[in-house]
Design a protein around this motif. Structure first.
Motif, mmCIF file in Angstrom:
data_model
loop_
_atom_site.group_PDB
_atom_site.id
_atom_site.type_symbol
_atom_site.label_atom_id
_atom_site.label_comp_id
_atom_site.label_asym_id
_atom_site.label_seq_id
_atom_site.Cartn_x
_atom_site.Cartn_y
_atom_site.Cartn_z
ATOM 1 N N PRO A 78 0.831 -1.209 0.000
ATOM 2 C CA PRO A 78 0.000 0.000 0.000
ATOM 3 C C PRO A 78 0.868 1.262 0.000
ATOM 4 N N GLY A 79 0.386 2.298 -0.691
ATOM 5 C CA GLY A 79 1.108 3.566 -0.754
ATOM 6 C C GLY A 79 2.035 3.690 -1.938
ATOM 7 N N ALA A 80 2.290 2.572 -2.659
ATOM 8 C CA ALA A 80 3.163 2.641 -3.832
ATOM 9 C C ALA A 80 2.547 3.591 -4.865
ATOM 10 N N CYS A 81 3.404 4.308 -5.585
ATOM 11 C CA CYS A 81 2.960 5.259 -6.601
ATOM 12 C C CYS A 81 3.137 4.643 -7.979
ATOM 13 N N ILE A 82 2.044 4.540 -8.721
ATOM 14 C CA ILE A 82 2.061 3.998 -10.074
ATOM 15 C C ILE A 82 2.056 5.162 -11.063
ATOM 16 N N TYR A 83 3.006 5.180 -11.980
ATOM 17 C CA TYR A 83 3.126 6.274 -12.947
ATOM 18 C C TYR A 83 2.394 5.904 -14.241
ATOM 19 N N PHE A 84 1.410 6.721 -14.599
ATOM 20 C CA PHE A 84 0.665 6.542 -15.841
ATOM 21 C C PHE A 84 1.254 7.482 -16.889
ATOM 22 N N LEU A 142 -8.897 4.286 -8.613
ATOM 23 C CA LEU A 142 -8.058 3.899 -7.476
ATOM 24 C C LEU A 142 -8.769 4.175 -6.155
ATOM 25 N N GLU A 143 -9.481 5.301 -6.083
ATOM 26 C CA GLU A 143 -10.213 5.626 -4.855
ATOM 27 C C GLU A 143 -11.321 4.608 -4.599
ATOM 28 N N GLN A 144 -12.049 4.219 -5.636
ATOM 29 C CA GLN A 144 -13.144 3.265 -5.465
ATOM 30 C C GLN A 144 -12.650 1.886 -5.054
ATOM 31 N N GLN A 182 -1.177 5.184 -4.803
ATOM 32 C CA GLN A 182 -1.131 6.545 -5.309
ATOM 33 C C GLN A 182 -0.893 6.497 -6.819
ATOM 34 N N PHE A 183 -1.128 7.626 -7.485
ATOM 35 C CA PHE A 183 -0.798 7.660 -8.912
ATOM 36 C C PHE A 183 0.110 8.846 -9.190
ATOM 37 N N GLY A 184 1.013 8.625 -10.131
ATOM 38 C CA GLY A 184 1.903 9.677 -10.609
ATOM 39 C C GLY A 184 1.711 9.853 -12.101
ATOM 40 N N ALA A 193 -5.475 17.204 -11.303
ATOM 41 C CA ALA A 193 -6.006 15.855 -11.073
ATOM 42 C C ALA A 193 -5.437 15.216 -9.824
ATOM 43 N N GLY A 194 -4.409 15.831 -9.229
ATOM 44 C CA GLY A 194 -3.903 15.345 -7.947
ATOM 45 C C GLY A 194 -2.825 14.294 -8.014
ATOM 46 N N ALA A 195 -2.035 14.242 -9.118
ATOM 47 C CA ALA A 195 -0.929 13.283 -9.174
ATOM 48 C C ALA A 195 0.056 13.544 -8.034
ATOM 49 N N ARG A 196 0.486 12.472 -7.365
ATOM 50 C CA ARG A 196 1.382 12.629 -6.207
ATOM 51 C C ARG A 196 2.790 12.992 -6.630
ATOM 52 N N TRP A 197 3.320 12.294 -7.641
ATOM 53 C CA TRP A 197 4.697 12.535 -8.094
ATOM 54 C C TRP A 197 4.725 12.689 -9.607
#
Length: 717
Positions: free
Chosen positions: A599-605, A631-633, A639-641, A656-660
């Protein structure tokens, strides 16, 4: 929508019989013959040269009543228009749905189909005189009325898709200033988007009609421009082709290239001495298209055009400059582009001053052959960056004919030597201008702007040095406070110094334990790998880039961390919609869980193409909002980047709120990487692609200290 019944204006009818007055209040008389508006659409009309002045709503009702009195006592069985729209945006019923219109002429041929002018079209009359401009409210209501007639009118009376002016196929000035709107694809067409507050310009419309009428079928290669009344590249390029034809170039092309430059230079007549009325017309219409006043009629160059032209010269930064033939050719080219030279809303005055300096010193005074006038709109852009690079090449001592605006070996060598020494005068100004263009930088999330007052001084001010050190620290390059090569590179291209230290990488190749250890030995500490691939192994374009079973354990065993990437194509606009983002967000969550990512890993799209700013708004941001929702649902486990250009990363993060952000810095020619600073939340900056070993290519990434830590373990096998 609200359509006001005949009774709202019937009480104002005068000079008619009692029976006719009663008819004004009554429902419209149905057509006695054929009436099939679904085969045609709508015609637009205006009131012509009337004494009517639309001051109040009561005035508008009186004018509709006057139309009725004129028509019912004349050649028509009823008021001749189906509906009226007043300047206040109020819609009035005329003939309504049940009676065909009363156009002169029997038939019109549209798209090869012969249609009855009076049996296949509704008539909509705008209450404005020949010289009146339509109001925003009127246009909005006409658009809404057309939508109503297409989708909500009685089933047998729905309007077809065509929108035409009364003048189509008939010699009349009607509908006056509504004419450019009376076409499919204009803002009143419900099938296209409405651009709030952008009314059409009748002078631009006149330019489009003139250039089509004069050159279509006459100038070889000429491309017709849509007669929309809105300026744009299509319009100025059609005027460019017109100029080419007048200068003897054949076939004409939609580009102001070297041949056109030579032709203008060899035809040195300026507008005030030009003898060809068509060329004068082209220049006048070009001024209108650029937002300056020009002469009417357009084949005359009088004080109005001269004053506007001098204003344009001043906005370009060329006041007091002797305009040579070579410079005139560049001015003519700039006139026939969409580049702006006045400060536009949101533009920065200090940026405009730098742009004007580039034009005056390096285009006008130093006459760099490859350099064109840069826009002076107050925004740092691709053309400004190219002009800045050429100016730097000049100050480095590169020969005039070798200056090209490319960050190549010669420029790099000059910046390592002369550029890294003590800077004074114009060379120092260019370095500080580059600092200003990369502003703001960030210090622990706090914006740090560059002071424009530091651009024009030789003093090594504390504010300049402080900003420079902050920029170097934020960019993760050596903090020297000086104009060393690495700093120059970071200021000028998104990749920066591609030889600088980088501890991150990404690839499409499986990382075995042996490969992981080799990466560690070469200074890498984190590797990016793909969670999935959208193509099956049977597809000829299949790359086999997705993580393999057991691969994560090999990566971790070698001492590396991993950051996950998700990309289903992502190389063109059509790949990005909200629904696709939602679906791919769910798929990424599924794959990440299957690999045991914690949990908490950031996936980059990935946005793996040069998305324009308008495309980021229309498609890319909605795509990432779809990702976020998915992801929220699914519980918000990940997280998403975002991977993409600087502009893509900054906007997706903010909207859109990308973390990284994972910045595609090595694509330094992308428009989204030119004129945009590094995003505040950058974690990886991809700076170079190279063959690490035969058959094993790597993208080299600067991994930011304190950025995304990546993944170092799994929570399940």
């Amino acid at each position: 929508m609200t359509i006001n019944a005949r009774s709202t204006w019937a009480g104002y009818v005068t000079d008619v019989t009692d029976a006719q007055k009663a008819q004004a209040f009554a429902a419209p008389v149905p057509s006695s013959g054929a009436w099939e508006p679904s085969t045609g659409g709508v015609f637009l009309h205006h009131r012509g040269n009337r004494s009517f002045s639309p001051g109040s709503e009561e005035d508008c009702k009186k004018d509709v009543a006057e139309v009725f009195a004129h028509d019912v006592t004349g050649d028509y069985a009823d008021i001749q228009y189906n509906f009226f729209v007043c300047p206040h945006g109020i819609v009035y019923e005329g003939r309504g749905y049940e009676r065909g219109e009363a156009n002169f002429g029997a038939y019109i041929t549209v798209d090869g189909v012969s249609l009855g002018r009076n049996t296949a079209f509704y008539s909509i009359c705008g209450l404005l005189r020949s010289w009146d401009q339509p109001t925003d409210a009127m246009l909005r209501s006409i658009r809404d009325l057309i939508a109503h007639l297409r989708g909500e009118a009685p089933a047998s009376r729905r309007a077809g898709r065509r929108i035409l002016p009364h003048s189509a196929g008939y010699d009349t000035e009607c509908p006056g200033n509504l004419t450019p709107y009376a076409t499919n694809g204009s803002p009143i067409d419900p099938a296209v988007s409405w651009d709030e507050g952008t009314l059409m310009d009748m002078n631009v419309f006149a330019a489009q009609k003139w250039v089509n009428t004069r050159y279509d079928g006459v100038a070889p290669g000429y491309v017709r421009v849509l007669e929309t009344g809105r300026t744009g590249w299509a319009t100025v390029l059609s005027l460019t082709q017109a100029l080419q034809h007048e200068l003897g170039i054949s076939p004409t092309v939609q580009s102001f290239g070297p041949a056109t430059m030579r032709a203008v230079q060899d035809h040195p007549l300026r507008p005030d001495t030009e003898t060809n009325p068509s060329i004068i017309t082209i220049y006048n219409y070009a001024l209108w298209c650029k937002g300056y006043y020009a002469t009417d009629p357009p084949y005359i160059w009088d004080t109005r055009s001269r004053d506007s032209f001098q204003a344009l010269i001043g906005h370009m930064g060329l006041t007091g400059v002797v305009i040579t033939n070579a410079l005139w050719a560049r001015i003519a080219r700039a006139l026939l582009t969409m580049d702006q030279f006045r400060l536009v809303p949101g533009g920065d005055a200090a940026t405009q001053a730098i742009q004007q300096h580039l034009n005056k010193r390096y285009v006008a005074q130093r006459a760099i052959p490859a350099m064109n006038l840069v826009p002076c709109d107050g925004f740092y852009s691709r053309e400004v960056q190219k002009g800045l690079m050429m100016a730097i090449q000049y100050e480095l001592g590169i020969g005039l004919n070798d200056i090209n605006g490319y960050f190549g070996p010669g420029t790099q060598s000059g910046l390592r030597t002369r550029g890294a020494g003590t800077l004074t005068g114009d060379f120092r100004l260019l370095f500080r201008a580059a600092c200003f263009f990369n502003s703001p930088t960030y210090d622990n999330g706090r914006q740090v702007p560059y002071s424009s007052q530091d651009i024009y001084t030789d003093t090594q001010t504390a504010t300049h040095t402080s900003w420079l050190r902050t920029f170097q620290s934020f960019s993760q390059i050596p903090v020297t406070g000086t104009n060393d090569y690495t700093t120059w590179a970071q200021l000028l291209i998104s990749a920066g110094d591609t030889d600088r230290e980088a501890t991150g990488c990404d690839c499409i190749t499986e990382i075995t334990l042996e490969r992981g250890r080799l990466l560690m030995q070469n200074g890498y500490r984190i590797v990016g790998r793909y969670l999935d691939e959208h193509l099956p192994p049977s597809d000829p374009d299949y790359l086999g880039k997705a993580l393999k079973p057991g691969e994560l354990q090999n990566i971790f065993a070698a001492g590396l961390r991993m950051f996950p990437i998700f990309q289903y194509n992502g190389t063109q606009l059509a790949n990005f919609t909200y629904d696709k983002g939602y679906d791919q967000g769910r798929k990424a969550d599924e794959k990440a869980r299957a690999f045991g990512l914690p949990p908490g890993a950031c996936i980059y799209f990935a946005v793996d193409y040069d998305a324009l700013d308008t495309e980021i708004t229309s498609n890319v941001v909605p795509y990432f909002r779809g990702v976020r929702t998915a992801l929220e649902q699914l519980g918000g486990r990940y997280q998403f980047g975002v991977y993409g250009s600087r502009n893509v990363c900054s906007r997706v993060s903010a909207e859109a709120g990308a973390r990284w952000s994972f910045v595609s810095g090595m694509s330094w020619g992308f428009s989204g990487n030119l004129g945009y600073p590094l995003p505040d939340n950058w974690s990886l900056n991809q700076i170079r692609e190279y063959a690490f070993q035969p058959g094993w290519g790597l993208d080299r990434n600067v991994w930011r200290q304190g950025g995304d830590p990546g993944v170092s373990s799994v929570v399940s096998p």
